[in-house]
Design a protein around this motif. Structure first.
Motif, PDB file in Angstrom:
ATOM      1  N   GLY A 283      59.363  26.903 -37.777  1.00 20.18           N
ATOM      2  CA  GLY A 283      59.911  27.694 -36.688  1.00 20.18           C
ATOM      3  C   GLY A 283      59.167  27.549 -35.381  1.00 20.18           C
ATOM      4  N   ARG A 284      57.957  27.020 -35.410  1.00 23.70           N
ATOM      5  CA  ARG A 284      57.189  26.825 -34.179  1.00 23.70           C
ATOM      6  C   ARG A 284      57.954  25.980 -33.173  1.00 23.70           C
ATOM      7  NH1 ARG A 284      52.941  29.640 -32.570  1.00 23.70           N
ATOM      8  NH2 ARG A 284      51.601  29.159 -34.360  1.00 23.70           N
ATOM      9  N   LEU A 285      58.799  25.073 -33.645  1.00 23.82           N
ATOM     10  CA  LEU A 285      59.535  24.219 -32.719  1.00 23.82           C
ATOM     11  C   LEU A 285      60.459  25.042 -31.828  1.00 23.82           C
ATOM     12  CD1 LEU A 285      60.316  21.476 -31.634  1.00 23.82           C
ATOM     13  CD2 LEU A 285      61.906  21.213 -33.527  1.00 23.82           C
ATOM     14  N   VAL A 286      61.030  26.112 -32.349  1.00 25.62           N
ATOM     15  CA  VAL A 286      61.902  26.961 -31.535  1.00 25.62           C
ATOM     16  C   VAL A 286      61.087  27.597 -30.419  1.00 25.62           C
ATOM     17  CG1 VAL A 286      63.523  28.883 -31.543  1.00 25.62           C
ATOM     18  CG2 VAL A 286      63.355  27.391 -33.544  1.00 25.62           C
ATOM     19  N   GLU A 287      59.886  28.052 -30.731  1.00 21.00           N
ATOM     20  CA  GLU A 287      59.014  28.612 -29.708  1.00 21.00           C
ATOM     21  C   GLU A 287      58.686  27.562 -28.643  1.00 21.00           C
ATOM     22  OE1 GLU A 287      55.590  30.490 -31.464  1.00 21.00           O
ATOM     23  OE2 GLU A 287      56.760  31.255 -33.135  1.00 21.00           O
ATOM     24  N   SER A 288      58.454  26.326 -29.097  1.00 19.04           N
ATOM     25  CA  SER A 288      58.149  25.250 -28.156  1.00 19.04           C
ATOM     26  C   SER A 288      59.345  24.945 -27.257  1.00 19.04           C
ATOM     27  CB  SER A 288      57.740  23.990 -28.928  1.00 19.04           C
ATOM     28  OG  SER A 288      57.452  22.919 -28.054  1.00 19.04           O
ATOM     29  N   LEU A 289      60.549  24.955 -27.812  1.00 22.46           N
ATOM     30  CA  LEU A 289      61.744  24.731 -26.998  1.00 22.46           C
ATOM     31  C   LEU A 289      61.881  25.802 -25.924  1.00 22.46           C
ATOM     32  CD1 LEU A 289      64.362  23.736 -29.735  1.00 22.46           C
ATOM     33  CD2 LEU A 289      63.445  22.253 -27.941  1.00 22.46           C
ATOM     34  N   GLU A 290      61.683  27.049 -26.300  1.00 20.53           N
ATOM     35  CA  GLU A 290      61.806  28.131 -25.324  1.00 20.53           C
ATOM     36  C   GLU A 290      60.749  28.004 -24.225  1.00 20.53           C
ATOM     37  OE1 GLU A 290      63.967  30.286 -24.744  1.00 20.53           O
ATOM     38  OE2 GLU A 290      65.123  30.617 -26.568  1.00 20.53           O
ATOM     39  N   ALA A 291      59.590  27.490 -24.562  1.00 21.17           N
ATOM     40  CA  ALA A 291      58.498  27.391 -23.596  1.00 21.17           C
ATOM     41  C   ALA A 291      58.615  26.167 -22.696  1.00 21.17           C
ATOM     42  CB  ALA A 291      57.159  27.365 -24.322  1.00 21.17           C
ATOM     43  N   THR A 292      59.141  25.056 -23.233  1.00 22.29           N
ATOM     44  CA  THR A 292      59.089  23.793 -22.494  1.00 22.29           C
ATOM     45  C   THR A 292      60.449  23.242 -22.091  1.00 22.29           C
ATOM     46  OG1 THR A 292      59.096  22.449 -24.515  1.00 22.29           O
ATOM     47  CG2 THR A 292      56.953  23.181 -23.683  1.00 22.29           C
ATOM     48  N   ASN A 293      61.503  23.591 -22.814  1.00 21.23           N
ATOM     49  CA  ASN A 293      62.832  23.065 -22.513  1.00 21.23           C
ATOM     50  C   ASN A 293      63.876  24.098 -22.907  1.00 21.23           C
ATOM     51  OD1 ASN A 293      65.086  21.530 -21.987  1.00 21.23           O
ATOM     52  ND2 ASN A 293      64.450  19.763 -23.210  1.00 21.23           N
ATOM     53  N   PRO A 294      63.939  25.226 -22.190  1.00 23.00           N
ATOM     54  CA  PRO A 294      64.816  26.330 -22.592  1.00 23.00           C
ATOM     55  C   PRO A 294      66.292  25.952 -22.658  1.00 23.00           C
ATOM     56  CG  PRO A 294      63.882  26.707 -20.405  1.00 23.00           C
ATOM     57  CD  PRO A 294      63.137  25.573 -21.003  1.00 23.00           C
ATOM     58  N   ALA A 295      66.718  24.951 -21.875  1.00 24.44           N
ATOM     59  CA  ALA A 295      68.120  24.524 -21.966  1.00 24.44           C
ATOM     60  C   ALA A 295      68.439  23.985 -23.356  1.00 24.44           C
ATOM     61  CB  ALA A 295      68.414  23.467 -20.901  1.00 24.44           C
ATOM     62  N   LEU A 296      67.485  23.266 -23.935  1.00 20.67           N
ATOM     63  CA  LEU A 296      67.678  22.706 -25.266  1.00 20.67           C
ATOM     64  C   LEU A 296      67.566  23.776 -26.353  1.00 20.67           C
ATOM     65  CD1 LEU A 296      68.263  20.083 -26.733  1.00 20.67           C
ATOM     66  CD2 LEU A 296      65.808  19.606 -26.784  1.00 20.67           C
ATOM     67  N   ALA A 297      66.966  24.908 -26.018  1.00 24.38           N
ATOM     68  CA  ALA A 297      66.834  25.993 -26.989  1.00 24.38           C
ATOM     69  C   ALA A 297      68.184  26.586 -27.376  1.00 24.38           C
ATOM     70  CB  ALA A 297      65.924  27.089 -26.438  1.00 24.38           C
ATOM     71  N   ASP A 298      69.233  26.230 -26.636  1.00 29.91           N
ATOM     72  CA  ASP A 298      70.591  26.659 -26.980  1.00 29.91           C
ATOM     73  C   ASP A 298      71.388  25.548 -27.650  1.00 29.91           C
ATOM     74  OD1 ASP A 298      70.305  29.239 -25.819  1.00 29.91           O
ATOM     75  OD2 ASP A 298      70.626  28.351 -23.830  1.00 29.91           O
ATOM     76  N   GLN A 299      70.748  24.404 -27.907  1.00 30.03           N
ATOM     77  CA  GLN A 299      71.484  23.230 -28.383  1.00 30.03           C
ATOM     78  C   GLN A 299      70.933  22.639 -29.674  1.00 30.03           C
ATOM     79  OE1 GLN A 299      74.254  22.238 -27.100  1.00 30.03           O
ATOM     80  NE2 GLN A 299      74.251  23.473 -25.233  1.00 30.03           N
ATOM     81  N   TYR A 300      70.207  23.426 -30.445  1.00 30.53           N
ATOM     82  CA  TYR A 300      69.658  22.893 -31.686  1.00 30.53           C
ATOM     83  C   TYR A 300      70.303  23.595 -32.879  1.00 30.53           C
ATOM     84  CZ  TYR A 300      67.130  27.168 -32.723  1.00 30.53           C
ATOM     85  OH  TYR A 300      66.850  28.464 -33.032  1.00 30.53           O
ATOM     86  N   GLY A 301      70.202  22.961 -34.022  1.00 27.76           N
ATOM     87  CA  GLY A 301      70.577  23.579 -35.289  1.00 27.76           C
ATOM     88  C   GLY A 301      69.613  23.114 -36.353  1.00 27.76           C
ATOM     89  N   ILE A 302      69.670  23.709 -37.536  1.00 27.47           N
ATOM     90  CA  ILE A 302      68.778  23.315 -38.624  1.00 27.47           C
ATOM     91  C   ILE A 302      69.570  23.129 -39.914  1.00 27.47           C
ATOM     92  CG2 ILE A 302      66.809  24.527 -37.607  1.00 27.47           C
ATOM     93  CD1 ILE A 302      67.170  26.683 -39.803  1.00 27.47           C
ATOM     94  N   PHE A 303      69.013  22.337 -40.818  1.00 21.93           N
ATOM     95  CA  PHE A 303      69.587  22.198 -42.154  1.00 21.93           C
ATOM     96  C   PHE A 303      68.487  21.795 -43.128  1.00 21.93           C
ATOM     97  CE2 PHE A 303      70.364  18.143 -39.949  1.00 21.93           C
ATOM     98  CZ  PHE A 303      69.835  17.211 -40.830  1.00 21.93           C
ATOM     99  N   ALA A 304      68.726  22.037 -44.408  1.00 26.56           N
ATOM    100  CA  ALA A 304      67.784  21.642 -45.453  1.00 26.56           C
ATOM    101  C   ALA A 304      67.958  20.162 -45.769  1.00 26.56           C
ATOM    102  CB  ALA A 304      68.013  22.481 -46.708  1.00 26.56           C
ATOM    103  N   SER A 305      66.903  19.542 -46.289  1.00 26.27           N
ATOM    104  CA  SER A 305      66.960  18.113 -46.612  1.00 26.27           C
ATOM    105  C   SER A 305      67.900  17.875 -47.792  1.00 26.27           C
ATOM    106  CB  SER A 305      65.562  17.600 -46.963  1.00 26.27           C
ATOM    107  OG  SER A 305      64.699  17.670 -45.854  1.00 26.27           O
TER     108      SER A 305
END
Length: 447
Positions: A283-305
């Motif tokens: 989940g740290r990546l979501v925090e990083s998106l909000e801090a460094t590239n907030p536009a992309l923080a609305d454009q990600y999704g997740i899934f299991a391998s």
């Protein structure tokens, strides 16, 4: 496991130059002092806390709790914050100097087991049993809980929703689907990968051990059987591991250059800067998106391998609090209990997405739920919650492999056997079956 500052490494814990005999000898002295634990007093008691969560917010949350505890009970708590890469070694050095810490934050099984086997940790089973936990979080060793969990570090696959929409792609159900998506999103320039379809590390370090084997576990690959025999290269396991390596070989062709040195920081930065369409992280990546590239923080999704047949798995790590056996052990346990009751939520919110709760009651806590970033990323949080409940997704790791928690699996992690299997495949141009056979033989030599 705090994966926060670029360059952090999840540590392959070792004795760091100390002899095990010296460590165990000192441990016996420290353990002997527990016979007469301190009772709560309004003054004169000082606890030493070794903290590996080094973000400003986490240190502030811990300081606030410690200051409040001292004002209420007269027990002073000195916090020593240090990056995770040196936590276990620093704790060992303190024990050998006769100045053991009373509490520390732990994020790696091998370090905890070394302390348990040396007799210097106090079980916290009674505290842990008060709550319900997600699967794989509150593991036991010799019938006891040796740490009080506070988060998962689930390795989820991140993808770009906007790029998926542009290409008409769907969230992959199988590893074959995943490969096709990665190939479709790879941008080549003059024969070189400019934007990678994915990032899956292969360096000989903890980032690779932690992040790179979700698809292998989804295939159902086992390293050991119930009697600790190595079965990686036997029967169906050989077929499963071979399928995984064949997949990795094809995925590698879609990855950006420099994969030999990709670690924690690059797994995040390649995604946040648009240099990779998929990556693996907690989940740290979501925090990083909000801090460094907030536009992309609305454009990600997740899934299991996914596996080749559609089974799902996630590799993981964890974080928790451990109590050492010292003259202040009773006070340390009392503080931990108070902290869990009074400041646990504040602690989790200090890293609002990375501290993905392992204690299930937290998901119903109104103060936790009302945090603005958790509300914004509620869908992601609930998806991660779904992974830790039920039987639909396997959650495991290299260092939790085998029939029980044991140093044998930790030694496989520490020795980088599995990352070097990946290197042999894609850098050494070795057949998948031969790579598996070599890895299995290395494991046998280790245990």
């Amino acid at each position: 496991m705090s994966i926060y500052i670029p360059g952090h490494k999840r540590m392959a814990a070792g004795l760091s130059g100390m002899t095990r005999r010296n460590f165990l000898g000192t441990a016996a002295v420290v353990g002997a002092s527990v016979a007469a634990p301190a009772v709560r007093a309004q003054s004169g008691v000082t606890l030493r806390f070794l903290n590996q969560e080094t973000s400003v917010a986490s240190q502030a949350a811990l300081k606030k709790a410690c200051d409040e505890y001292e004002s209420k009970f007269g027990v002073r708590i000195i916090v020593d914050s240090t990056p995770i890469s040196g936590t276990t070694q620093k704790a060992m050095a303190a024990i050998n100097a006769g100045q053991s810490y009373d509490i520390y934050t732990a994020g790696f099984i091998a370090g905890i087991l070394q302390f348990v086997q040396a007799g210097v940790l106090l079980p916290v089973t009674d505290l842990v049993k008060k709550y319900d936990w997600g699967k794989g979080a509150a593991w036991e060793y010799e019938g006891e809980n040796w740490y009080y969990p506070f988060d998962y570090n689930l390795v989820v696959n991140y993808y770009r929703k906007d790029l998926y929409a542009q290409k008409g792609l769907k969230v992959p159900e199988t590893s074959g689907d995943f490969l096709k998506n990665c190939e479709a999103l790879t941008v080549n320039n003059s024969g070189n990968v400019d934007v990678g379809g994915c990032v899956i590390p292969l360096a000989s370090d903890s980032a690779t051990n932690w992040a790179s084997f979700g698809n292998m576990f989804a295939e159902g690959t086992q390293l050991f059987d119930k009697d600790w025999n190595v079965v990686l290269d036997q029967g169906e396991n050989l077929d499963r591991a071979t399928r995984f390596l064949d997949l990795y070989g094809e995925l590698y062709k879609t990855m950006p250059p420099g994969m030999n040195a990709v670690g924690y920081a690059q797994l995040m930065s390649l995604f946040t800067t648009g240099k990779a369409a998929h990556t693996l992280y907690s989940g740290r990546l979501v925090e990083s998106l909000e801090a460094t590239n907030p536009a992309l923080a609305d454009q990600y999704g997740i899934f299991a391998s996914p596996s080749s047949s559609g089974q799902k798995a996630l590799s993981y790590a964890f974080d928790g609090f451990c109590v050492f056996k010292t003259k202040q052990s009773e006070e340390a346990v009392k503080f931990l209990q108070w902290f869990a009751d009074e400041h646990y939520v504040d602690w989790l919110l200090s890293a609002w997405m990375n501290n993905h709760p392992s204690r299930l009651d937290i998901y119903e806590n109104e103060r936790w739920k009302s945090h603005p970033m958790i509300k914004k990323h509620w869908e992601t949080m609930m998806q991660m919650k779904s992974f830790i409940e039920g039987d639909g997704v396997t959650i495991t790791a290299i260092d939790t492999s085998g029939p029980s928690i044991d140093m044998r699996a930790c030694n496989v992690f520490n020795a980088n056997v599995m990352p070097e299997m990946l290197q042999q495949k894609v850098l050494g141009n070795t057949s998948s079956a031969d790579c598996v056979a070599a890895a299995a033989q290395r494991i046998r030599s280790l245990i």
